[in-house]
Design a protein around this motif. Structure first.
Motif, PDB file in Angstrom:
ATOM      1  N   GLU A  30      -1.262  -0.022   0.520  1.00 54.80           N
ATOM      2  CA  GLU A  30      -1.715   0.902   1.564  1.00 54.80           C
ATOM      3  C   GLU A  30      -0.539   1.645   2.185  1.00 54.80           C
ATOM      4  OE1 GLU A  30      -4.787   1.915   2.247  1.00 54.80           O
ATOM      5  OE2 GLU A  30      -5.283   0.672   0.510  1.00 54.80           O
ATOM      6  N   TYR A  31       0.559   0.938   2.420  1.00 53.74           N
ATOM      7  CA  TYR A  31       1.771   1.569   2.946  1.00 53.74           C
ATOM      8  C   TYR A  31       2.239   2.672   1.999  1.00 53.74           C
ATOM      9  CZ  TYR A  31       6.788   2.191   3.526  1.00 53.74           C
ATOM     10  OH  TYR A  31       8.030   2.751   3.657  1.00 53.74           O
ATOM     11  N   ARG A  33       0.591   4.420  -0.189  1.00 50.82           N
ATOM     12  CA  ARG A  33      -0.327   5.570  -0.197  1.00 50.82           C
ATOM     13  C   ARG A  33      -0.064   6.536   0.962  1.00 50.82           C
ATOM     14  NH1 ARG A  33      -4.252   1.384  -1.651  1.00 50.82           N
ATOM     15  NH2 ARG A  33      -4.738   1.657  -3.856  1.00 50.82           N
ATOM     16  N   ARG A  34       0.513   6.046   2.039  1.00 47.26           N
ATOM     17  CA  ARG A  34       0.807   6.878   3.214  1.00 47.26           C
ATOM     18  C   ARG A  34       2.159   7.580   3.120  1.00 47.26           C
ATOM     19  NH1 ARG A  34      -0.579   1.928   5.878  1.00 47.26           N
ATOM     20  NH2 ARG A  34       1.589   1.734   6.587  1.00 47.26           N
ATOM     21  N   GLN A  35       2.965   7.241   2.125  1.00 47.14           N
ATOM     22  CA  GLN A  35       4.328   7.750   2.068  1.00 47.14           C
ATOM     23  C   GLN A  35       4.404   9.131   1.435  1.00 47.14           C
ATOM     24  OE1 GLN A  35       6.538   5.998   3.913  1.00 47.14           O
ATOM     25  NE2 GLN A  35       4.565   4.948   4.165  1.00 47.14           N
TER      26      GLN A  35
END
Length: 107
Positions: A30-31, A33-35
């Motif tokens: 999830e981290y 995917r936000r980058q």
């Protein structure tokens, strides 16, 4: 466009399996995917049980920032307890050549 691969090899912590490592990565996925610049991630396992974790980014700056957050922002992730930290080899590398699958006529 450049593509940067973050390639990490590691062994699972004693008593754990590569599958335990994958399961513990839910919050890291999830981290990622936000980058900014994140493209994809693949986790593989060699015959000897070594895990190969590959993350693709669109630039070295994005790769460095994304990788840095795994140990800072995501420092409390359960994934860190699944790793034999003495076995970790981590590097960022620039893709020099790539080949993509082509569409097959009639498919």
């Amino acid at each position: 466009m450049a593509q940067i691969l973050e390639i990490t090899t590691l062994r699972p912590a004693p008593g754990l399996t590569p599958e335990d490592f994958v399961t513990a990565n839910a919050d890291i996925d999830e981290y990622l995917r936000r980058q900014p610049g994140f493209q994809w991630r693949r986790i593989t396992v060699r015959d000897d049980g070594t895990v190969v974790d590959i993350v693709a980014y669109d630039s070295m700056a994005h790769a460095r920032a994304g990788a840095g957050g795994i140990t800072s922002e995501m420092g409390d992730s359960p994934v860190h307890a699944t790793i034999d930290h003495s076995s970790v080899d981590w590097q960022l590398t620039t893709v020099l050549h790539g080949v993509e699958a082509s569409a097959v006529a009639g498919s």
